[in-house]
Design an enzyme around this catalytic site. Structure first.
Site, mmCIF file in Angstrom:
data_model
loop_
_atom_site.group_PDB
_atom_site.id
_atom_site.type_symbol
_atom_site.label_atom_id
_atom_site.label_comp_id
_atom_site.label_asym_id
_atom_site.label_seq_id
_atom_site.Cartn_x
_atom_site.Cartn_y
_atom_site.Cartn_z
ATOM 1 C CB CYS A 264 60.707 119.821 63.066
ATOM 2 S SG CYS A 264 60.440 119.808 61.288
ATOM 3 C CG LEU A 265 60.948 122.211 67.344
ATOM 4 C CD1 LEU A 265 60.746 123.357 68.319
ATOM 5 C CD2 LEU A 265 62.393 122.147 66.922
#
Ligand SMILES: NC(=O)c1ccc[n+]([C@@H]2O[C@H](COP(=O)([O-])OP(=O)(O)OC[C@H]3O[C@@H](n4cnc5c(N)ncnc54)[C@H](O)[C@@H]3O)[C@@H](O)[C@H]2O)c1
Length: 423
Positions: A264-265
């Site tokens: 994600c990040l």
């Protein structure tokens, strides 16, 4: 198990799709989890869960009851009522790669019937559901999205390994391309999630997911940069963070670390900055800056390791360095984009001998050239330096503070002792 609700298809049986498939089956749906990875499908059908959040026993129970199975064959989508698409959305040379959504949408489309519901769950930039997926589904099904079948978007917030907030306990944003679609998407998730949060359109739901992760990415970058300055100014950043966190309003705690990892990040904010750049011709400066700072944390960690060894009249070349934790966060075996991988490469390029202790990371994902060891007093004592990347449950951190081996703790979890340095 609840009353029979219909047939559901969940495409992609990974960290996101498998928990959704299992929860839907437990809520009364007859679920087929479709995944092109045949080894994963075989594993699941032999009752071995590929993700930490789902137990082998859950899979066995549902399979034996006939309410869940995995398959690599899209013909098993025949007659579905609801389909959830949870396939990867990576970056390819800094651009969003939506090929997995395109391929799974095209494979699913022939099985769409009147009144079927299709829900996209993969993280992606605003507009994907209606501008990219809808035309693919319409072309191959010959049906009209929003009229003949329902279409919506519901981003996933699952935090693998989080013991408090699982799929059920985490509120889920739901959306549809029209009111009827929204209602169908909401009804599906209301069956097994405590709270659903509707938005008026799919773009708002798509942006909500990217906003959440961009917010986190930017704030981690802020604290990572500050940690580097505080170190040089000889100020304890961890104490400053704790002190600031005593403010009951207007402050949210983020902690520094060796870099950001996972699916994600390191990726999602770039979906947003790519869209802003492409559609508006503007750079998304916060994202660019956060990427720059977070991507360089492994370099900073390696510099600190070099300095610590130097203080002991040792060089990185030839040093035995033990990494405690390889995955990107505690209690998961996920090594995607894990900062440890970059740290290992940098240290190996400088001639260090690397060993690693991480009971969660599978053989398949084990980094090459890294000797696998147990986390123990012996492996700690055998090293010239231990680099703590993350604190898995079961790591006795007193072993580190009691050892004569130098320790660099990137998470501020090792009890104080003279041999422990912190980020
Ligand atoms: N992992 C997380 O913590 C997390 C959290 C929130 C959102 N997401 C998002 O959810 C999506 C899925 O992520 P994930 O972590 O579950 O990925 P994953 O890699 O764990 O699982 C995806 C699965 O999809 C399968 N797949 C790929 N193409 C396929 C196709 N055409 N047909 C059928 N199966 C196919 C792969 O074999 C894989 O098993 C991504 O968009 C991700 O950004 C992930």
């Amino acid at each position: 198990m609840d009353q029979y609700k219909g047939k559901a298809i969940v495409i992609g049986q990974g960290y996101v799709g498998l928990p959704v498939a299992v929860s839907a089956a437990e809520a009364g749906w007859n679920v087929v989890g479709i995944d092109l990875d045949t080894s994963k499908v075989e594993m699941i059908n032999n009752y071995v869960s590929p993700v930490e959040d789902i137990s082998d026993e859950q899979i066995r129970k549902l399979s034996e009851a006939g309410s869940y199975r995995a398959s690599s064959d899209y013909t098993d989508a025949e007659g579905f009522d609801v389909a959830v698409i949870s396939v990867p959305t990576p970056l390819r040379e800094t651009k969003p790669d939506l090929s997995y959504i395109e391929l799974s949408g095209a494979a699913l489309a022939p099985y769409i019937r009147k009144n079927s519901t299709v829900i996209l769950e993969s993280t992606t930039y605003p507009g994907t559901t209606e501008e990219l997926l809808a035309p693919i589904l319409e072309e191959k099904s010959g049906l009209k999205a929003g009229i003949d079948f329902y279409l919506g978007y519901s981003p996933e917030r699952i935090d693998p390994g989080n013991p408090k907030y699982g799929l059920k306990e985490t509120p889920k944003v739901v959306s549809g391309m029209n009111k009827e679609s929204l209602q169908k998407v909401k009804d599906f998730f209301d069956g097994f999630i405590i709270e659903t949060v509707p938005t008026s359109g799919t773009r708002e739901a798509e942006l909500a997911k990217l906003l959440e992760n961009t917010f986190r990415h930017v704030n981690i970058a802020l604290i990572n940069e500050l940690a580097q300055f505080a170190g040089q100014l000889n100020i304890n950043i961890w104490e400053a963070i704790d002190a600031a966190s005593s403010k009951p309003f207007g402050f949210m705690k983020f902690t520094p670390g060796p870099g950001v990892g996972g699916h994600c990040l390191p990726i999602d904010p770039s979906y947003l900055s790519w869209q802003v750049q492409t559609a508006l011709g503007m750079p998304f400066r916060f994202v660019d800056l956060a990427n720059d700072i977070n991507n360089h944390m492994p370099d900073y960690v390696v510099q600190r390791v070099t300095d610590i060894l130097n203080d002991e009249s040792l060089s990185v070349k030839g040093a035995n360095i033990l990494l405690a934790g390889i995955s990107y966060k505690p209690n998961t075996g996920d090594t995607r984009e894990a900062p440890a991988l970059r740290i290992i490469n940098l240290l190996q390029a400088r001639g260090a001998q690397i060993s690693g202790a991480d009971p969660f990371v599978s053989e398949k994902n084990w980094p090459s050239g890294v000797m696998r060891v147990e986390y123990s007093a012996k492996s700690i004592d055998d090293a010239d330096l231990v680099l703590l990347i993350n604190q898995h449950d079961g790591f006795d951190l007193d072993l580190l503070s009691n050892s004569s081996t130098r320790v660099f703790d990137t998470r501020n979890v090792v009890p104080d002792s003279s041999g422990v340095d912190r980020l």
